[in-house]
Design a protein around this motif. Structure first.
Motif, PDB file in Angstrom:
ATOM      1  N   HIS A 178      -0.299   1.369   1.640  1.00  0.00           N
ATOM      2  CA  HIS A 178       0.733   0.427   2.085  1.00  0.00           C
ATOM      3  C   HIS A 178       1.908   1.174   2.707  1.00  0.00           C
ATOM      4  CE1 HIS A 178      -0.487  -3.579   0.823  1.00  0.00           C
ATOM      5  NE2 HIS A 178      -0.995  -3.057  -0.275  1.00  0.00           N
ATOM      6  N   LEU A 179       2.240   2.297   2.102  1.00  0.00           N
ATOM      7  CA  LEU A 179       3.425   3.043   2.519  1.00  0.00           C
ATOM      8  C   LEU A 179       3.220   3.761   3.845  1.00  0.00           C
ATOM      9  CD1 LEU A 179       6.281   4.031   1.747  1.00  0.00           C
ATOM     10  CD2 LEU A 179       5.183   5.951   0.555  1.00  0.00           C
ATOM     11  N   HIS A 180       2.026   4.327   4.058  1.00  0.00           N
ATOM     12  CA  HIS A 180       1.836   5.231   5.190  1.00  0.00           C
ATOM     13  C   HIS A 180       0.975   4.685   6.327  1.00  0.00           C
ATOM     14  CE1 HIS A 180       3.898   8.357   3.073  1.00  0.00           C
ATOM     15  NE2 HIS A 180       3.003   8.409   2.102  1.00  0.00           N
ATOM     16  N   CYS A 181       0.204   3.622   6.093  1.00  0.00           N
ATOM     17  CA  CYS A 181      -0.640   3.098   7.168  1.00  0.00           C
ATOM     18  C   CYS A 181       0.226   2.517   8.278  1.00  0.00           C
ATOM     19  CB  CYS A 181      -1.590   2.022   6.638  1.00  0.00           C
ATOM     20  SG  CYS A 181      -3.122   2.668   5.960  1.00  0.00           S
ATOM     21  N   THR A 182       0.021   2.993   9.503  1.00  0.00           N
ATOM     22  CA  THR A 182       0.763   2.433  10.633  1.00  0.00           C
ATOM     23  C   THR A 182       0.164   1.107  11.072  1.00  0.00           C
ATOM     24  OG1 THR A 182      -0.592   3.781  12.128  1.00  0.00           O
ATOM     25  CG2 THR A 182       1.554   4.668  11.474  1.00  0.00           C
ATOM     26  N   GLU A 183      -1.097   0.853  10.746  1.00  0.00           N
ATOM     27  CA  GLU A 183      -1.733  -0.446  10.984  1.00  0.00           C
ATOM     28  C   GLU A 183      -1.543  -1.282   9.719  1.00  0.00           C
ATOM     29  OE1 GLU A 183      -3.078  -3.652  11.849  1.00  0.00           O
ATOM     30  OE2 GLU A 183      -3.447  -2.279  13.515  1.00  0.00           O
ATOM     31  N   SER A 184      -0.689  -2.300   9.811  1.00  0.00           N
ATOM     32  CA  SER A 184      -0.292  -3.051   8.610  1.00  0.00           C
ATOM     33  C   SER A 184      -1.450  -3.782   7.958  1.00  0.00           C
ATOM     34  CB  SER A 184       0.818  -4.050   8.953  1.00  0.00           C
ATOM     35  OG  SER A 184       0.371  -4.990   9.917  1.00  0.00           O
ATOM     36  N   ASN A 185      -2.526  -4.060   8.707  1.00  0.00           N
ATOM     37  CA  ASN A 185      -3.648  -4.813   8.142  1.00  0.00           C
ATOM     38  C   ASN A 185      -4.914  -3.964   8.035  1.00  0.00           C
ATOM     39  OD1 ASN A 185      -2.230  -7.310   7.918  1.00  0.00           O
ATOM     40  ND2 ASN A 185      -2.358  -7.488  10.139  1.00  0.00           N
TER      41      ASN A 185
END
Length: 367
Positions: free
Chosen positions: A246-253
């Protein structure tokens, strides 16, 4: 724009849009405003969840004596039919008689954004087309889809074995060594009539929660979160891994599939399939079990990931970049047709609701 005096469907109308009458005399005029639309949104959402037009005990929300009927009572049949649906609380807030108690459009947006991470996964592997033809092919001059997929999980759960075994069916898992840095594999697939490119990344075996680099998650569309069914502690660490994603993924989904590995070690097993499934459901994940000794199960992992990712692009919940012959970046939109958009225009697509109701995936797009 918000609700006006233009006639609409009464069962979707907010109670304040009805003039209050007593003994055939109007004692309170109809009121209109943004919260009227919020009420109608809640009524539509409820109808989508139960799968039919609204059922109300009275055609109007006002009695002959001019008393207002509570909407939760008026729509009791549908609310009961909704059961414990995860959007029930949101629906009830939208259907409050007092418009001041209803959520604002901004609050609704925030609430729905919370569910986007959960919903595509929740429809999960049970929805996959088992007859779909997905086969490895050679490198292609162009692709319909390009995805980046990441393996994460505790040290020793077998990430690298699953990673290597898919590349090489003859890979000897007993000779596996600790991964140093990153391993990257590029694979091409033909899915029905479309070509899919997967860049698969295996993270270093010695990482722990505090040392995972944020760059690992940059541009990632799908994640295999691997746990060891012979080590219960690795399942206990799932929340920490999800927090990192959640913190590091640049793709929110970004999509996550939880993998219970090493099921071949039956006598050492500590976590049952039902426990793994329940734990995955609790966190809104899809769950599969695998063994690096069984190549067929590993192929199923990739098959499910490809189907989930391509579906998510077609539904508009994730965006992928392709490049045309002129070098312009094309963002593949929710209808599967490439269109050139600026970052600002892409961010204007401010929400996607994915509702899994009555075995149907229903999409509402808000612009």
């Amino acid at each position: 724009m918000y609700a006006t005096r233009v006639p609409g469907t009464p069962v979707y109308a907010a109670p304040e849009t009805y003039p209050v009458m007593r003994q055939f005399e109007v004692i309170s005029d109809a009121k209109y405003g943004p919260k009227v639309d919020v009420f109608s949104f809640g009524a539509v959402l409820l109808a989508m969840i139960v799968g039919h037009e609204p059922v109300v005990c009275s055609i109007t929300p006002i009695t002959k004596d001019g008393e207002m009927i509570k909407e939760h009572d008026r729509r009791k049949t549908d609310i009961l039919e909704m059961g414990d649906h995860f959007l029930k609380e949101l629906v009830l807030k939208c259907l409050e008689n007092d418009s001041n108690c209803r959520q604002s459009a901004a609050d609704i947006k925030v609430e729905l954004e919370k569910h986007k991470w959960h919903l595509v996964r929740h429809c999960g592997c049970n929805e996959m087309d088992e007859e779909a033809v997905i086969e490895k092919v050679g490198r292609q001059p162009s692709y319909d889809y390009r995805f980046k997929v990441l393996f994460i999980g505790d040290r020793g759960v077998g990430k690298s074995c699953l990673f290597q075994r898919f590349q090489n069916p003859f890979y000897n898992v007993l000779m596996s060594t600790m991964t140093i840095g990153l391993d990257i594999d590029n694979e091409s697939f033909k899915y029905d009539s479309k070509f899919v490119h997967l860049e698969v990344i295996d993270t270093a075996g010695q990482e722990q929660f505090f040392s995972v680099q944020a760059m690992y998650f940059r541009g990632i569309h799908g994640i295999f979160l691997v746990c060891d069914v012979t080590n219960r502690e690795t399942f206990h660490h799932i929340p920490r891994w999800l927090e990192l994603a959640h913190l590091h993924c640049t793709e929110s989904n970004a999509l996550i599939i939880l993998i219970g590995n090493k099921i071949d070690q039956v006598e050492k097993r500590q976590v049952s399939y039902d426990e793994g499934q329940a734990l995955a459901k609790c966190h809104g994940l899809s769950y599969m079990e695998a063994s690096a000794l069984d190549a067929e199960r590993i192929e199923d992992m990739y098959r499910n990931m490809i189907q989930l990712l391509t579906r998510s692009v077609d539904l508009g919940s994730i965006t992928i970049e392709l490049r045309d012959t002129k070098g312009k970046v094309k963002l593949k939109n929710c209808h599967g047709n490439p269109s050139v958009r600026s970052v600002a225009e892409s961010e204007a697509l401010w929400g996607t609701i994915l509702l899994y109701c009555n075995s149907h995936l229903i999409i509402l797009l808000f612009y």
